[in-house]
Motif scaffolding. Structure first.
Motif, short mmCIF file in Angstrom:
data_model
loop_
_atom_site.label_atom_id
_atom_site.label_comp_id
_atom_site.label_asym_id
_atom_site.label_seq_id
_atom_site.Cartn_x
_atom_site.Cartn_y
_atom_site.Cartn_z
N LYS A 1 0.84 -1.19 0.00
CA LYS A 1 0.00 0.00 0.00
C LYS A 1 0.87 1.24 0.00
CE LYS A 1 -1.16 1.53 4.52
NZ LYS A 1 -2.16 1.63 5.55
N LEU A 2 0.29 2.35 -0.42
CA LEU A 2 0.92 3.66 -0.30
C LEU A 2 0.32 4.33 0.92
CD1 LEU A 2 0.94 5.14 -3.91
CD2 LEU A 2 2.84 4.18 -2.63
N SER A 3 1.16 4.94 1.73
CA SER A 3 0.68 5.65 2.90
C SER A 3 0.95 7.14 2.72
CB SER A 3 1.41 5.17 4.16
OG SER A 3 1.11 3.81 4.40
N THR A 4 0.08 7.95 3.26
CA THR A 4 0.27 9.39 3.26
C THR A 4 0.98 9.78 4.54
OG1 THR A 4 -1.77 9.70 2.01
CG2 THR A 4 -0.90 11.61 3.17
N ALA A 5 2.05 10.53 4.43
CA ALA A 5 2.79 10.96 5.61
C ALA A 5 1.96 11.98 6.39
CB ALA A 5 4.11 11.57 5.19
N ILE A 6 1.99 11.86 7.71
CA ILE A 6 1.27 12.75 8.61
C ILE A 6 2.29 13.35 9.58
CG2 ILE A 6 -0.53 12.93 10.38
CD1 ILE A 6 -1.70 12.21 7.72
N GLY A 7 2.22 14.65 9.79
CA GLY A 7 3.12 15.32 10.73
C GLY A 7 2.89 14.84 12.15
N THR A 8 3.96 14.65 12.89
CA THR A 8 3.87 14.16 14.26
C THR A 8 3.25 15.20 15.20
OG1 THR A 8 5.81 12.81 13.90
CG2 THR A 8 5.18 13.17 16.17
N SER A 9 3.71 16.46 15.09
CA SER A 9 3.23 17.46 16.04
C SER A 9 1.98 18.19 15.58
CB SER A 9 4.34 18.47 16.33
OG SER A 9 4.75 19.10 15.12
N ASP A 10 1.80 18.36 14.26
CA ASP A 10 0.63 19.12 13.79
C ASP A 10 -0.48 18.25 13.21
OD1 ASP A 10 1.70 18.35 11.38
OD2 ASP A 10 2.14 20.39 10.68
N ASN A 11 -0.22 16.95 13.05
CA ASN A 11 -1.20 15.99 12.55
C ASN A 11 -1.74 16.36 11.16
OD1 ASN A 11 -2.36 13.49 13.07
ND2 ASN A 11 -4.27 14.39 13.78
N GLU A 12 -0.95 17.09 10.38
CA GLU A 12 -1.34 17.50 9.03
C GLU A 12 -0.74 16.53 8.00
OE1 GLU A 12 -3.29 20.18 8.09
OE2 GLU A 12 -3.70 20.45 10.23
N SER A 13 -1.46 16.33 6.91
CA SER A 13 -0.95 15.48 5.81
C SER A 13 0.23 16.16 5.14
CB SER A 13 -2.04 15.24 4.78
OG SER A 13 -3.08 14.49 5.32
N ARG A 14 1.21 15.38 4.78
CA ARG A 14 2.39 15.88 4.05
C ARG A 14 2.18 15.64 2.56
NH1 ARG A 14 3.06 18.53 8.16
NH2 ARG A 14 4.61 17.99 9.71
N ALA A 15 2.97 16.31 1.75
CA ALA A 15 2.80 16.25 0.29
C ALA A 15 3.60 15.11 -0.32
CB ALA A 15 3.20 17.58 -0.32
N TYR A 16 3.69 13.99 0.35
CA TYR A 16 4.34 12.82 -0.25
C TYR A 16 3.70 11.55 0.27
CZ TYR A 16 7.16 12.26 4.03
OH TYR A 16 7.58 12.06 5.32
N ARG A 17 3.93 10.47 -0.49
CA ARG A 17 3.47 9.14 -0.12
C ARG A 17 4.70 8.27 0.09
NH1 ARG A 17 -0.03 12.25 -0.23
NH2 ARG A 17 -1.84 12.34 -1.56
N TYR A 18 4.54 7.19 0.86
CA TYR A 18 5.66 6.29 1.08
C TYR A 18 5.16 4.86 1.16
CZ TYR A 18 4.15 6.20 5.95
OH TYR A 18 3.43 6.04 7.09
N GLY A 19 6.09 3.94 1.03
CA GLY A 19 5.74 2.53 1.11
C GLY A 19 6.97 1.66 0.95
N TYR A 20 6.74 0.38 0.81
CA TYR A 20 7.79 -0.61 0.59
C TYR A 20 7.42 -1.44 -0.63
CZ TYR A 20 9.62 0.40 5.23
OH TYR A 20 10.15 1.03 6.32
N GLY A 21 8.40 -1.75 -1.45
CA GLY A 21 8.18 -2.58 -2.61
C GLY A 21 9.50 -3.03 -3.19
N VAL A 22 9.44 -3.95 -4.11
CA VAL A 22 10.64 -4.45 -4.79
C VAL A 22 10.91 -3.54 -5.99
CG1 VAL A 22 11.67 -6.38 -6.05
CG2 VAL A 22 10.22 -6.81 -4.04
N LEU A 23 12.12 -2.97 -6.05
CA LEU A 23 12.51 -2.13 -7.17
C LEU A 23 12.67 -3.01 -8.40
CD1 LEU A 23 13.35 0.57 -8.40
CD2 LEU A 23 15.66 0.12 -7.57
N ASP A 24 11.79 -2.83 -9.37
CA ASP A 24 11.79 -3.62 -10.61
C ASP A 24 12.76 -2.95 -11.59
OD1 ASP A 24 11.19 -5.33 -12.70
OD2 ASP A 24 9.19 -4.51 -13.05
N GLU A 25 14.03 -3.27 -11.46
CA GLU A 25 15.08 -2.58 -12.22
C GLU A 25 14.95 -2.75 -13.73
OE1 GLU A 25 19.02 -3.20 -10.66
OE2 GLU A 25 18.24 -3.31 -8.62
N ASN A 26 14.48 -3.91 -14.20
CA ASN A 26 14.35 -4.14 -15.64
C ASN A 26 12.93 -3.92 -16.16
OD1 ASN A 26 13.14 -6.38 -14.58
ND2 ASN A 26 14.55 -7.87 -15.48
#
Length: 110
Positions: free
Chosen positions: A56-81
């Protein structure tokens, strides 16, 4: 009767967990059910990076202000080819995608 006690125990544990712990548990269940997402990152009309086996893709949330950040993050296998397959030697990595870039997230068609 045994199922009732198990359900009550699970509910009690869930209530005592923090939101992040509940999210981690949910991701574990999602992984177990076989989610197989693909994230493609584009430069213009060309795919420049592809990640497979993304749960899944997660939306980053600020720790102190609880606001959404302008990026997504996750884990996956880098498909180099870029062949939609996690080949030997291609490793699972952490990634972040800027909220203003061009990317597509979808279920793997294979």
């Amino acid at each position: 009767m045994n199922r009732t006690w198990w359900a009550l125990g699970a509910a009690a544990l869930a209530v005592g967990c923090t939101q992040e712990q509940q999210n981690q548990f949910g991701r574990g269940v999602q992984n177990w059910t076989g989610t197989n997402g693909v994230l493609e990152i584009y430069a213009g009309d060309k795919v420049v990076r592809r990640f497979v086996r993304v749960d899944k893709l997660s939306t980053a949330i600020g720790t102190s202000d609880n606001e959404s950040r302008a990026y997504r993050y996750g884990y996956g296998v880098l498909d180099e080819n870029l062949n939609f397959v996690a080949d030997p030697g291609e490793k699972k990595v952490y990634f972040e995608v800027g909220g203003y870039g061009s990317y597509v997230f979808f279920e793997n068609p294979r």
